[in-house]
Each structure stands twice: as structure tokens, then as C-alpha cells.
Design an enzyme around this catalytic site. Structure first.
Site, PDB file in Angstrom:
ATOM      1  N   ILE A 148      12.548  10.146  35.497  1.00 16.78           N
ATOM      2  CA  ILE A 148      13.033   9.301  34.286  1.00 16.78           C
ATOM      3  C   ILE A 148      11.314   9.329  33.771  1.00 16.78           C
ATOM      4  O   ILE A 148      10.754   9.347  32.940  1.00 16.78           O
ATOM      5  CB  ILE A 148      13.979   7.845  34.932  1.00 16.78           C
ATOM      6  CG1 ILE A 148      15.130   8.032  35.493  1.00 16.78           C
ATOM      7  CG2 ILE A 148      13.827   7.434  33.100  1.00 16.78           C
ATOM      8  CD1 ILE A 148      15.626   6.761  35.643  1.00 16.78           C
ATOM      9  N   ARG A 228      14.870  -1.814  37.872  1.00 13.61           N
ATOM     10  CA  ARG A 228      16.074  -3.210  37.940  1.00 13.61           C
ATOM     11  C   ARG A 228      14.990  -4.268  38.242  1.00 13.61           C
ATOM     12  O   ARG A 228      13.796  -5.049  38.123  1.00 13.61           O
ATOM     13  CB  ARG A 228      15.726  -2.912  39.843  1.00 13.61           C
ATOM     14  CG  ARG A 228      17.178  -1.871  39.937  1.00 13.61           C
ATOM     15  CD  ARG A 228      18.237  -2.234  39.702  1.00 13.61           C
ATOM     16  NE  ARG A 228      19.251  -1.206  39.986  1.00 13.61           N
ATOM     17  CZ  ARG A 228      19.772  -0.354  39.066  1.00 13.61           C
ATOM     18  NH1 ARG A 228      19.221  -0.100  37.973  1.00 13.61           N
ATOM     19  NH2 ARG A 228      20.632   0.729  39.331  1.00 13.61           N
ATOM     20  N   ASP A 252      16.698  -4.516  30.031  1.00 13.13           N
ATOM     21  CA  ASP A 252      18.257  -4.514  29.958  1.00 13.13           C
ATOM     22  C   ASP A 252      18.766  -4.398  31.787  1.00 13.13           C
ATOM     23  O   ASP A 252      20.307  -4.812  31.954  1.00 13.13           O
ATOM     24  CB  ASP A 252      18.384  -2.823  30.682  1.00 13.13           C
ATOM     25  CG  ASP A 252      19.486  -1.962  30.570  1.00 13.13           C
ATOM     26  OD1 ASP A 252      20.126  -2.104  29.491  1.00 13.13           O
ATOM     27  OD2 ASP A 252      19.622  -0.957  31.282  1.00 13.13           O
ATOM     28  N   GLU A 257      23.372 -10.273  37.276  1.00  9.08           N
ATOM     29  CA  GLU A 257      23.883  -9.369  37.050  1.00  9.08           C
ATOM     30  C   GLU A 257      25.611  -9.813  36.684  1.00  9.08           C
ATOM     31  O   GLU A 257      25.767  -9.803  37.616  1.00  9.08           O
ATOM     32  CB  GLU A 257      24.026  -8.042  36.363  1.00  9.08           C
ATOM     33  CG  GLU A 257      22.511  -7.633  36.193  1.00  9.08           C
ATOM     34  CD  GLU A 257      22.052  -6.082  35.748  1.00  9.08           C
ATOM     35  OE1 GLU A 257      22.959  -5.103  36.589  1.00  9.08           O
ATOM     36  OE2 GLU A 257      21.089  -5.901  35.575  1.00  9.08           O
ATOM     37  N   HIS A 276      22.358  -3.739  31.016  1.00  8.75           N
ATOM     38  CA  HIS A 276      22.479  -2.585  31.803  1.00  8.75           C
ATOM     39  C   HIS A 276      23.019  -1.427  31.123  1.00  8.75           C
ATOM     40  O   HIS A 276      23.920  -1.214  32.188  1.00  8.75           O
ATOM     41  CB  HIS A 276      23.013  -3.257  33.549  1.00  8.75           C
ATOM     42  CG  HIS A 276      22.697  -2.141  33.949  1.00  8.75           C
ATOM     43  ND1 HIS A 276      22.701  -2.632  35.109  1.00  8.75           N
ATOM     44  CD2 HIS A 276      22.291  -1.269  34.567  1.00  8.75           C
ATOM     45  CE1 HIS A 276      21.918  -1.753  36.423  1.00  8.75           C
ATOM     46  NE2 HIS A 276      21.990  -0.194  35.448  1.00  8.75           N
ATOM     47  N   ALA A 279      20.387   3.825  30.502  1.00  9.05           N
ATOM     48  CA  ALA A 279      21.857   5.191  30.402  1.00  9.05           C
ATOM     49  C   ALA A 279      22.490   5.103  31.532  1.00  9.05           C
ATOM     50  O   ALA A 279      22.097   4.745  33.069  1.00  9.05           O
ATOM     51  CB  ALA A 279      20.154   5.903  31.536  1.00  9.05           C
TER      52      ALA A 279
END
Ligand code: NDP
Length: 313
Positions: A148, A228, A252, A257, A276, A279
Site C-alpha cells: 500500500i 491498525r 480509520d 472497533e 475502518h 480500503a
């Protein structure tokens, strides 16, 4: 030789349809939403293609397992020390870069063009002539130069940005002007206008962004974290944002979460929370990775995106 594949996911039926279209040889496929201890097919299967949280519950019972293809980029549930590692684990890489680049540059451009302030002024019918900034010649640091990070670096060059990169071992990288490794973290962050973080969740990445590091950053710097949540000491970040020690954060991923509704980060100034979605894994992108790897598997060739259990990514 025939192989037994278990698909283990809430999207199992969709994946099964996509795999059926590929007409893979020597493969029996069964689909399961979740794992149950008395599932004899999974106990005997050779391959599991699934969501890591669900697969991790099946591992202790899958005595014949040779290969697991994860459906997610994050494979943390399968790294648990209690679980057998006596199989090949392959991850999801090589598909998120372009979408992640859209995510990153969406928020960087909104920041430079002052999109939120202008919209607020629009609601108040204020003619806002504040000049916008530009990404040209701004310095972007990319923490994590994997599949990425490299795509984001190349896109940054299209915007005329200067780029730094940070990883465990890479001393040169396409699209990156200067590479930093290991204990060079402070040198890496101290001059950045933007810090984009895309590191995997491992014990070594936990808490790398902490109070001491935030104190070294420019007061105008903006952090984007889509790797993360373990990377960031969330309280130290909220303190830094509240005290103006850094300029902003686009987050994100989080330690927990969904982010609990009473968490202070929801209301920390200059913070954007993207839940989140940076992508996302979609079956039409993930299934081709399984299909390609299955063809390698039956031909006895090395699989793509094998996870090193020791490194954790
Ligand atoms: P890769 O495995 O391709 O690359 C990981 C990079 O992180 C490598 O450059 C590696 O360094 C570096 N790294 C790992 N540990 C450390 C460390 N301790 N210190 C410094 N650098 C380190 O990963 P991807 O680029 O494919 O994905 C990265 C992460 O992004 C995933 O693990 C996932 O958690 C997250 N992700 C998030 C998504 C979202 O929607 N929010 C979507 C997809 C992925 P080296 O090159 O030296 O090995």
C-alpha cells in the site's frame, strides 16, 4: 488428487459463486457462515478461505489443514500464540493501494483546500476568500513501505510532494526520496507536513506513535492512520490534538472497533473518524487472489502473499 475447501465467511455464498465461475480443478467446495465444533467437513478439509476471526475458531479442529487464504489484510486473530501455525497462511495484498491512495489524498486535499472551514462558512453565508494551500513541495512521510505504502508514495509524486518512507528494512523504494529504518523514527517524523501510517498490527508496531514522538512533530503536521489502531497511543494523540501539539488527525482504525460512543476521540478537535472504511475488502477483488493461489498450490509453486508467522505480516 482432490482437495476439500471450506469457505468461512458471512459472504461465503458470494465467494462460492465467484470460485464456481473459475471452474477450479480437483476442488470440492463447501460454504459456512460460522464454524461449529462438530463440523466434520472442516475437520477434514485441506484448505480454508475465510475471514480470520472465524478461521481462528476453526484452526484447533482442522487437523488436515495445509493452507489458509485470508479474506482480510489484517490477520491478527491467526497469530494468537495458542493456535497451531502448522499450515501456510496467505494474506491479501496488492489490491488496496489505489483505493488507499484515493483515501489519503481525499483528506490531504480537503485539508489544503480548507474544505471543512469553507463549508462551515457557506452554511453561515460567509464569502470566505482565505487562500488555499497546496500539496506541491509538502513533505509526506509514509510509515510502512509495503504494497500500500508504495502506491501512496507514487501518487504523492503526481502531486509534486516530497516523500520520506519508514520501514523495518528498506533503504530504497520507488517514489520515496529518503528512506528511514528502525531507530531513525524521530528523524523520519520531525519535519513532516503529513504522516500516513499503514503498518501491520504486530508487537513491534504497538505504541510507536506515542507522546514522546508526537512532541517531536511539527505543530501543523497531520497524521493519517489507516494501518491498525495498535500503532497509536490514543490518549497521547487526543492530548496532542487538544493542546495544539499537532495539526490534525484522520483516523480509520482504532484499538477498539467500533470506537466506543463515549470515547474522547469523537470530539477531539481537528479529528476525522472514518470507521475502518479506507480500503475495504470486497469479494470481487479478494476471490482472484484465492484463484491465482489455488492454481499455484496445485502446481506446487510458491503461493503469493505468504505471511511470516514470526514477523506477523
Ligand atoms: P505489507 O505486509 O506489504 O507491508 C508492511 C510494511 O510495514 C513493510 O514495509 C514493513 O517493513 C513495515 N513494517 C512492519 N513492521 C514494522 C516495524 N516494526 N517497523 C517499521 N516498519 C514495519 O502490508 P500492506 O502494505 O499490504 O498493508 C499494511 C497494513 O495495512 C495491513 O497489515 C493492514 O493492517 C492495513 N490495511 C488497512 C486497511 C483499511 O481499510 N484500513 C485496508 C488494507 C490494509 P519491511 O518492508 O522492512 O518488511
Amino acid at each position: 488428487m482432490d482437495y476439500k475447501l471450506a469457505i468461512l465467511s458471512s459472504d461465503a455464498q458470494t465467494y462460492s459463486t465467484l470460485l464456481a465461475e473459475a471452474d477450479l480443478p480437483n476442488l470440492t467446495i463447501e460454504v459456512f457462515d460460522t464454524f461449529a465444533e462438530n463440523n466434520q467437513y472442516i475437520q477434514e478439509c485441506d484448505i480454508i478461505f475465510g475471514a480470520p476471526d472465524r478461521v481462528s475458531r476453526a484452526i484447533p479442529y482442522a487437523h488436515n489443514l495445509k493452507w489458509v487464504q485470508s479474506m482480510w489484510a489484517g490477520i491478527t486473530p491467526l497469530l494468537s500464540p495458542d493456535l497451531s501455525k502448522n499450515y501456510t497462511l496467505t494474506g491479501v495484498k496488492g489490491i488496496f493501494g489505489p483505493v488507499m491512495a484515493e483515501y489519503v489524498f481525499c483528506y490531504l486535499l480537503m485539508h489544503e483546500r480548507k474544505a471543512f472551514e469553507r463549508y462551515q462558512h457557506q452554511l453561515e453565508k460567509v464569502w470566505d476568500e482565505t487562500p488555499p494551500g497546496t500539496l506541491q513541495n509538502k513533505l509526506l512521510g509514509i510509515m510502512g513501505l509495503g504494497s500500500i505504502g508504495v502506491d501512496v508514495a507514487k501518487m504523492a509524486k503526481n502531486f509534486g510532494m516530497k516523500t520520506y518512507g519508514y520501514s523495518r528494512s528498506q533503504t530504497s523504494c520507488d517514489g520515496v526520496d529518503q528512506c528511514f529504518i528502525g531507530d531513525q523514527l524521530i528523524d523520519f517524523v520531525k519535519d513532516l507536513d503529513y504522516l500516513f501510517c499503514v503498518l501491520p498490527n504486530t508487537p513491534e508496531t504497538t505504541g510507536l506513535i506515542n507522546k514522546a514522538l508526537l512532541m517531536q512533530m511539527r505543530k501543523t503536521a497531520v497524521i493519517v492512520n489507516a494501518g491498525r489502531g495498535n500503532l497509536i497511543d490514543q490518549d497521547a494523540l487526543a492530548d496532542a490534538l487538544e493542546q495544539g501539539q499537532i495539526g490534525g488527525a484522520v483516523l480509520d482504525v482504532f484499538l477498539e472497533e467500533p470506537l466506543p460512543s463515549d470515547h474522547r476521540l469523537w470530539q477531539t478537535p481537528n479529528t476525522i473518524i472514518t470507521s475502518h472504511t479506507a480500503a475495504m475488502s470486497v469479494p470481487t477483488s479478494i476471490a482472484p487472489i484465492f484463484i491465482d493461489n489455488y492454481q499455484r498450490f496445485i502446481a506446487g509453486r510458491p503461493l503469493q502473499y505468504t505471511i511470516d508467522f514470526e514477523r506477523g505480516y
